[in-house]
Scaffold this motif. Structure first.
Motif, mmCIF file in Angstrom:
data_model
loop_
_atom_site.group_PDB
_atom_site.id
_atom_site.type_symbol
_atom_site.label_atom_id
_atom_site.label_comp_id
_atom_site.label_asym_id
_atom_site.label_seq_id
_atom_site.Cartn_x
_atom_site.Cartn_y
_atom_site.Cartn_z
ATOM 1 N N ASN A 179 50.863 30.882 43.527
ATOM 2 C CA ASN A 179 49.319 30.476 43.694
ATOM 3 C C ASN A 179 47.951 31.507 43.249
ATOM 4 O OD1 ASN A 179 47.142 29.641 46.126
ATOM 5 N ND2 ASN A 179 47.855 27.654 44.383
ATOM 6 N N ILE A 180 47.608 31.416 43.211
ATOM 7 C CA ILE A 180 46.093 32.380 42.668
ATOM 8 C C ILE A 180 45.282 32.558 44.234
ATOM 9 C CG2 ILE A 180 43.845 33.110 41.485
ATOM 10 C CD1 ILE A 180 45.121 31.635 39.220
ATOM 11 N N SER A 181 45.277 31.635 44.616
ATOM 12 C CA SER A 181 44.288 31.570 45.783
ATOM 13 C C SER A 181 44.959 33.124 46.538
ATOM 14 C CB SER A 181 43.387 30.424 46.525
ATOM 15 O OG SER A 181 44.790 29.182 47.150
ATOM 16 N N ILE A 182 46.451 32.344 47.137
ATOM 17 C CA ILE A 182 47.138 33.328 48.232
ATOM 18 C C ILE A 182 47.521 33.544 48.072
ATOM 19 C CG2 ILE A 182 49.149 32.983 49.449
ATOM 20 C CD1 ILE A 182 47.707 30.409 49.736
ATOM 21 N N LEU A 183 47.401 34.329 46.477
ATOM 22 C CA LEU A 183 47.848 35.925 46.191
ATOM 23 C C LEU A 183 46.102 36.646 46.278
ATOM 24 C CD1 LEU A 183 49.173 35.687 42.299
ATOM 25 C CD2 LEU A 183 50.551 35.978 44.387
ATOM 26 N N CYS A 184 45.428 36.190 46.371
ATOM 27 C CA CYS A 184 44.096 36.515 47.065
ATOM 28 C C CYS A 184 43.720 36.641 48.575
ATOM 29 C CB CYS A 184 43.004 35.829 46.261
ATOM 30 S SG CYS A 184 41.246 36.513 46.427
ATOM 31 N N PHE A 201 53.338 35.320 37.812
ATOM 32 C CA PHE A 201 53.049 34.328 36.839
ATOM 33 C C PHE A 201 52.108 33.706 37.763
ATOM 34 C CE2 PHE A 201 53.982 30.101 39.284
ATOM 35 C CZ PHE A 201 53.618 29.686 38.305
ATOM 36 N N MET A 202 51.390 33.367 37.764
ATOM 37 C CA MET A 202 50.181 32.297 38.615
ATOM 38 C C MET A 202 49.623 30.829 38.307
ATOM 39 S SD MET A 202 46.860 35.419 38.603
ATOM 40 C CE MET A 202 46.804 35.086 37.043
ATOM 41 N N GLU A 203 49.733 29.994 39.543
ATOM 42 C CA GLU A 203 49.003 28.694 39.275
ATOM 43 C C GLU A 203 47.899 28.734 40.494
ATOM 44 O OE1 GLU A 203 49.886 25.674 41.259
ATOM 45 O OE2 GLU A 203 50.802 26.697 42.828
ATOM 46 N N GLU A 204 47.061 27.176 39.777
ATOM 47 C CA GLU A 204 45.860 27.402 41.483
ATOM 48 C C GLU A 204 45.334 25.239 40.711
ATOM 49 O OE1 GLU A 204 44.314 26.631 43.987
ATOM 50 O OE2 GLU A 204 44.032 28.906 43.156
ATOM 51 N N ASP A 213 37.127 31.818 39.256
ATOM 52 C CA ASP A 213 36.359 32.731 39.059
ATOM 53 C C ASP A 213 37.002 34.463 39.777
ATOM 54 O OD1 ASP A 213 34.871 34.478 36.141
ATOM 55 O OD2 ASP A 213 34.056 35.055 37.718
ATOM 56 N N SER A 214 36.385 33.950 41.330
ATOM 57 C CA SER A 214 35.999 34.493 41.821
ATOM 58 C C SER A 214 37.609 35.122 42.555
ATOM 59 C CB SER A 214 35.494 34.834 43.354
ATOM 60 O OG SER A 214 35.984 33.832 44.113
ATOM 61 N N TYR A 215 38.653 34.765 42.613
ATOM 62 C CA TYR A 215 39.883 35.103 42.910
ATOM 63 C C TYR A 215 40.504 35.623 41.921
ATOM 64 C CZ TYR A 215 40.034 30.535 45.682
ATOM 65 O OH TYR A 215 40.101 29.919 47.312
ATOM 66 N N LEU A 216 40.216 35.747 40.968
ATOM 67 C CA LEU A 216 41.101 36.522 39.762
ATOM 68 C C LEU A 216 40.091 38.003 39.545
ATOM 69 C CD1 LEU A 216 41.543 33.777 37.130
ATOM 70 C CD2 LEU A 216 43.140 35.050 38.075
ATOM 71 N N ASP A 256 39.653 35.604 30.370
ATOM 72 C CA ASP A 256 38.747 36.558 30.706
ATOM 73 C C ASP A 256 39.614 37.862 32.104
ATOM 74 O OD1 ASP A 256 36.938 35.533 29.065
ATOM 75 O OD2 ASP A 256 35.487 34.713 29.513
ATOM 76 N N ALA A 257 39.407 37.450 32.753
ATOM 77 C CA ALA A 257 40.385 38.320 33.875
ATOM 78 C C ALA A 257 41.341 39.407 33.941
ATOM 79 C CB ALA A 257 40.818 37.495 34.971
ATOM 80 N N VAL A 258 41.549 39.406 32.101
ATOM 81 C CA VAL A 258 42.900 40.006 31.910
ATOM 82 C C VAL A 258 42.675 40.178 30.678
ATOM 83 C CG1 VAL A 258 44.351 39.215 33.485
ATOM 84 C CG2 VAL A 258 44.341 37.872 31.147
ATOM 85 N N LYS A 259 41.377 40.249 29.438
ATOM 86 C CA LYS A 259 41.223 39.950 28.797
ATOM 87 C C LYS A 259 41.334 41.575 27.720
ATOM 88 C CE LYS A 259 36.220 39.911 28.431
ATOM 89 N NZ LYS A 259 35.197 38.838 27.437
#
Length: 303
Positions: A179-184, A201-204, A213-216, A256-259
């Protein structure tokens, strides 16, 4: 990476919640599913316990998890619910015995803390998969069958439809994430994800677009994408629009976070919060092939 032994008929499987309380109806359905797999469910003390939104006090949830990971008769441990709570106890769990007698730890969402903690500290494979709470939306055969295959060591290979934001390429590496927010939130803790040289792997779910956007952006600034071999993007559900509108779709926010990087990217993998939640063996070697015609994800059985 160490792989716990695969399950076989007759094995005992622990059921507990280290996070939020789970309704008994879904526990009963889970027991029926596990029994149909010829496993013996062992319910933890957190099942039926409740303190606020939690499945019992911090002490009870910690004790339950500790006893499950220490019990040699238990061959896998299934979390029943995500939400919130593992971070309050994870740093107090003693994994010394578990390290020499590992077992499968299963769950997703808040269980991301557990996945990253165990793999970062101990290099032991875990399973990102469906939980009892998902039964609220009904029995999803594909989700549960993929979990059964992962637990019993049957081959896992997935095909994913093409997506306009995919970035083609091949990646061979172990897979990790959640989970993205947990990873953050795990950054700087003992449960911090090590994404270097991995397929991430990421999901949310349930976040505003600006929060996603802020987490990423935070993960990017922490270097979590810099040495990634590939990115597998799962379900992005109930991502709410901002006022004024953010101006991007959830998928565009992720891209956009990984482009600026050149690793392959696959969108639309059916895992995490959503109608389907197919099992991923974190810590397993994976071959990810992203083409204009679609993506294949192939897991190696040996870790």
């Amino acid at each position: 990476m160490t792989r716990p032994p695969y399950l076989k008929a007759g094995d005992k499987i622990g059921v507990l919640s280290t996070s939020n309380f789970t309704e008994q109806t879904y526990i009963d359905e889970l027991v029926a599913i596990l029994t149909s797999w010829k496993l013996q469910p062992v319910l933890g003390k957190t099942i039926g316990a409740r303190k606020g939104s939690f499945a019992g006090s911090d002490k009870l949830r910690l004790t339950d998890l500790q006893q499950m990971v220490d019990n040699d008769d238990i061959k896998a441990v299934l979390e029943t619910m995500g939400g919130y709570g593992i971070v309050r106890v994870i740093d107090k769990v003693n994994f010394n015995k578990f390290k020499y007698n590992p077992k499968w730890l299963v769950g997703y969402s808040d269980t991301t803390f557990l996945h990253c903690h165990v793999q970062g500290m101990l290099s032991i494979a875990t399973i990102h998969g469906t939980m009892a709470a998902d039964l609220e939306d009904g029995y999803k055969k594909d989700s549960w069958e993929s979990l059964r295959k992962a637990l019993f060591g049957e081959p896992l290979k997935y095909s994913v439809k093409p997506h306009s934001l995919n970035r083609t390429g091949n990646a061979e590496a172990t897979i990790i994430g959640g989970n993205i927010s947990i990873l953050c939130n795990a950054k700087g803790t003992m449960s911090d994800v090590n994404s270097n040289g991995k397929i991430l792997f990421m999901e949310e779910t349930g976040e505003n677009k600006y929060r996603l956007d802020s987490y990423l952006t935070s993960l990017k600034h922490a270097g979590k994408f810099k040495y990634v071999k590939g990115l597998l993007v799962g379900n992005l559900t109930e991502i709410e629009e901002d006022d004024p509108p953010f101006g991007k779709t959830p998928e565009e926010i992720v891209f956009d976070a990984v482009k600026e990087f050149d690793f392959p990217v696959c969108f639309g993998f059916p895992a995490g919060h959503g109608s389907l939640n197919k099992a991923l063996v974190f810590g397993s070697p994976v071959h990810m092939k992203v083409t204009p015609q679609g993506t294949t994800i192939t897991f190696a059985n040996e870790v």
